[in-house]
Design a protein around this motif. Structure first.
Motif, short mmCIF file in Angstrom:
data_model
loop_
_atom_site.label_atom_id
_atom_site.label_comp_id
_atom_site.label_asym_id
_atom_site.label_seq_id
_atom_site.Cartn_x
_atom_site.Cartn_y
_atom_site.Cartn_z
N LYS A 273 104.79 73.60 77.30
CA LYS A 273 106.16 72.82 78.05
C LYS A 273 106.24 71.90 78.01
N LYS A 274 105.36 71.04 77.62
CA LYS A 274 105.29 69.53 76.94
C LYS A 274 105.68 68.92 75.66
N ILE A 275 105.34 70.03 74.79
CA ILE A 275 105.63 69.79 73.19
C ILE A 275 107.13 69.25 72.67
N GLY A 276 107.83 70.09 73.37
CA GLY A 276 109.24 69.75 73.76
C GLY A 276 109.76 70.18 72.23
N ASN A 277 110.36 69.29 71.42
CA ASN A 277 111.36 69.25 69.52
C ASN A 277 110.34 68.28 69.33
N ASN A 278 109.58 67.56 70.18
CA ASN A 278 108.58 65.73 69.23
C ASN A 278 107.21 67.10 68.13
N LYS A 279 108.06 66.97 67.09
CA LYS A 279 107.58 67.57 66.07
C LYS A 279 106.78 66.87 65.53
N THR A 280 105.85 65.57 65.25
CA THR A 280 104.67 64.27 65.31
C THR A 280 103.90 64.78 66.69
N ILE A 281 104.34 64.94 67.88
CA ILE A 281 103.55 65.63 68.44
C ILE A 281 102.76 66.65 68.25
N MET A 282 103.81 67.88 68.05
CA MET A 282 102.96 69.36 67.68
C MET A 282 101.65 69.49 66.68
N VAL A 311 79.88 76.20 78.57
CA VAL A 311 80.60 75.42 78.65
C VAL A 311 81.59 74.53 77.30
N CYS A 312 80.73 74.63 76.55
CA CYS A 312 80.96 74.37 75.00
C CYS A 312 82.29 75.64 74.56
N LEU A 313 82.65 76.89 74.61
CA LEU A 313 83.18 76.97 74.50
C LEU A 313 84.69 77.80 75.31
N VAL A 314 84.30 77.21 76.70
CA VAL A 314 85.50 76.50 77.89
C VAL A 314 86.46 75.37 77.11
N PHE A 315 86.12 74.48 76.38
CA PHE A 315 86.19 73.30 75.71
C PHE A 315 86.78 74.10 74.07
N SER A 316 86.11 75.44 73.45
CA SER A 316 86.93 75.51 72.18
C SER A 316 88.46 76.22 72.55
N GLY A 317 88.33 76.42 73.70
CA GLY A 317 88.91 77.33 74.15
C GLY A 317 90.14 76.49 74.87
N LEU A 318 89.85 75.09 75.42
CA LEU A 318 91.29 74.22 74.97
C LEU A 318 91.95 74.06 74.24
N GLY A 319 90.89 73.57 72.66
CA GLY A 319 90.93 73.14 71.28
C GLY A 319 92.08 74.18 70.48
N ILE A 320 92.32 75.17 71.33
CA ILE A 320 92.75 76.73 70.47
C ILE A 320 94.03 76.78 71.02
N GLY A 321 93.87 76.44 72.65
CA GLY A 321 95.47 76.60 73.24
C GLY A 321 96.07 75.04 72.53
N VAL A 322 96.26 74.23 73.15
CA VAL A 322 96.80 72.92 72.45
C VAL A 322 97.37 73.16 70.92
N SER A 323 96.43 73.37 70.10
CA SER A 323 96.80 74.41 69.17
C SER A 323 98.02 75.74 68.52
N LEU A 324 97.50 76.44 68.71
CA LEU A 324 98.66 77.71 68.50
C LEU A 324 100.21 77.64 69.15
N PRO A 325 100.47 77.13 70.07
CA PRO A 325 101.72 77.31 70.68
C PRO A 325 102.61 75.74 69.68
N SER A 326 101.57 74.85 69.24
CA SER A 326 102.25 73.83 68.18
C SER A 326 102.21 74.55 67.08
N LYS A 395 108.73 63.74 59.90
CA LYS A 395 109.71 62.94 59.02
C LYS A 395 111.34 62.31 59.83
N THR A 396 111.61 61.74 59.45
CA THR A 396 113.19 61.47 60.51
C THR A 396 114.11 62.25 59.33
#
Length: 407
Positions: A273-282, A311-326, A395-396
């Motif tokens: 929902k947050k990354i939009g079309n901003n490829k730098t953010i991706m 607990v470590c795997l919960v934070f690892s899940g955060l990392g994967i969750g940020v990466s995959l949609p991007s 790049k632009t």
């Protein structure tokens, strides 16, 4: 996004949910299957791997056919084949005394179906919207559905297996039928503006795209494979130690496995929902996600407490969750619609390579100290962060002034 598009998106999201349940649902049940069939860790891991290997080989074919015939005409028969494979696997498990090889055959059939289901959904979402922000949102929902399947699968798989060990196999055709009905009634993909080229010209076009854009495409292919390798490998490891070392089985084991996957699912949804079309953010989401995945897996090397590992795997899940949609958004928005199914299918194939390789590799590593598992995962995750930082360079676009991810 109008109401019809929302319904289409929700119906399409049922496909990754079904495909994920059909595979990940078996992970918590693998130790039980191992006992029932009297086979080794490595042999039982093949139930996941053989399914993925078949999909790897056929996904590019499905991608081409979806470009040529249309997405819906590929997705529906694929779901039907996957359901037949699940039913066959359940039947041989019920009727045969030594069904291991027959189970693998059933998983091959299921893998054939999966090749034309989930991988074709990604370009179908790209076709539905002209606005890149809506594409990112749609892909975020699809990836969330995928990860939601991973959250539900250990609980559902454990629950079904608590009645009969092979019941999860029978559940697969039921899910496929539900998804087929949703696709038939709600998914209305736009008509193709032009007919797909003949196979020879198509292959030349794909080669041209890979030569022109390979500098950022190949890293994304590799990163998709790495993240799924770590995810399915760690899930296989966690499922095994929960039962063999901590004597936790049944539904409660499924609940524990679902905890890190829940963080992955929620993060995927919010990121889409947050990354939009901003490829730098991706790009930065991918870098940070892989880096977070790597550093959180350092802690279990020094602390073997199961609570700390979770607990470590919960934070690892955060990392994967940020990466995959991007990763999904970058590769979908960077390819023209006419070749989108084929190029994204190569990306999906690499993800299935990770799914196929993770369980057997981790099964072999489990013969030694647990540290081997975490060291390999850390090396791959940090290496992935470095790869994303140096090779994904938005790049632009000089004409439009909007971001373009080609280097």
């Amino acid at each position: 996004m109008d109401r019809k598009q929302k319904w289409s998106l929700w119906a399409l999201s049922s496909v990754p949910l079904v495909m994920t349940l059909g595979n990940s649902m078996l992970i918590p049940v693998l130790p039980l299957i191992e006992k029932k069939l009297k086979i080794t860790d490595f042999q039982v891991s093949l139930i996941i791997t053989i399914y993925s290997i078949v999909a790897i080989l056929l996904i590019p074919v499905a991608g081409y056919l979806s470009d040529k015939w249309g997405r819906k005409k590929v997705i529906i028969p694929s779901l039907l084949i996957a359901g037949i494979g699940g039913a066959f696997t359940g039947w041989v498990s019920w009727k045969f005394e030594t069904p291991f090889m027959w189970i693998l055959i059933g998983r091959v059939i299921q893998g054939v179906g999966s090749a034309g289901a989930m991988p074709v959904v990604i370009p179908c979402v790209g076709d539905m919207f002209e606005d890149e922000k809506q594409v990112s949102t749609g892909l975020g929902l699809v990836e969330t559905s995928n990860t939601l399947g991973k959250v539900l699968s250990p609980i559902l798989g454990s629950l079904l297996a608590s009645f009969v060990w092979f019941l999860p196999f029978w559940f697969i055709p039921v899910l496929c039928i539900i998804s087929i009905i949703l696709i038939i009634f709600f998914v209305k993909p736009p008509k193709q503006k032009q007919e797909a080229p003949p196979l020879k010209i198509f292959l030349q076009n794909v080669k041209s795209i890979l030569c022109e854009k390979g500098r950022w495409l190949f890293p994304i292919f590799l990163l998709g494979g790495i993240v799924m390798f770590i995810l399915f490998g760690v899930l296989f490891y966690l499922s095994s130690i929960l039962e063999k070392k901590y004597h936790l089985d049944g539904v409660w084991k499924g609940v524990v496995l679902a905890i890190p996957l829940a963080s992955l699912s929620l993060t995927s949804y919010l990121t889409g929902k947050k990354i939009g079309n901003n490829k730098t953010i991706m790009k930065w989401c991918i870098c940070i996600g892989f880096f977070l995945l790597g550093i959180t897996l350092i802690i279990p090397i020094f602390f073997k407490n199961i609570y700390i590992i979770i607990v470590c795997l919960v934070f690892s899940g955060l990392g994967i969750g940020v990466s995959l949609p991007s990763l999904d958004a970058l590769i979908t928005e960077g390819i023209q619609k006419e070749q989108r199914g084929s190029i994204t299918s190569l990306y999906s194939s690499m993800r299935f390579v990770g799914v196929a390789a993770g369980p057997p590799v981790f099964a072999l590593l489990m013969k030694g100290p647990d540290n081997y598992i975490f060291l390999l995962s850390i090396f791959l995750a940090i290496g992935g962060a470095i790869l994303a930082f140096f090779f994904i360079k938005p790049k632009t676009d000089e004409k439009s002034g909007v971001e373009n991810k080609e280097a």
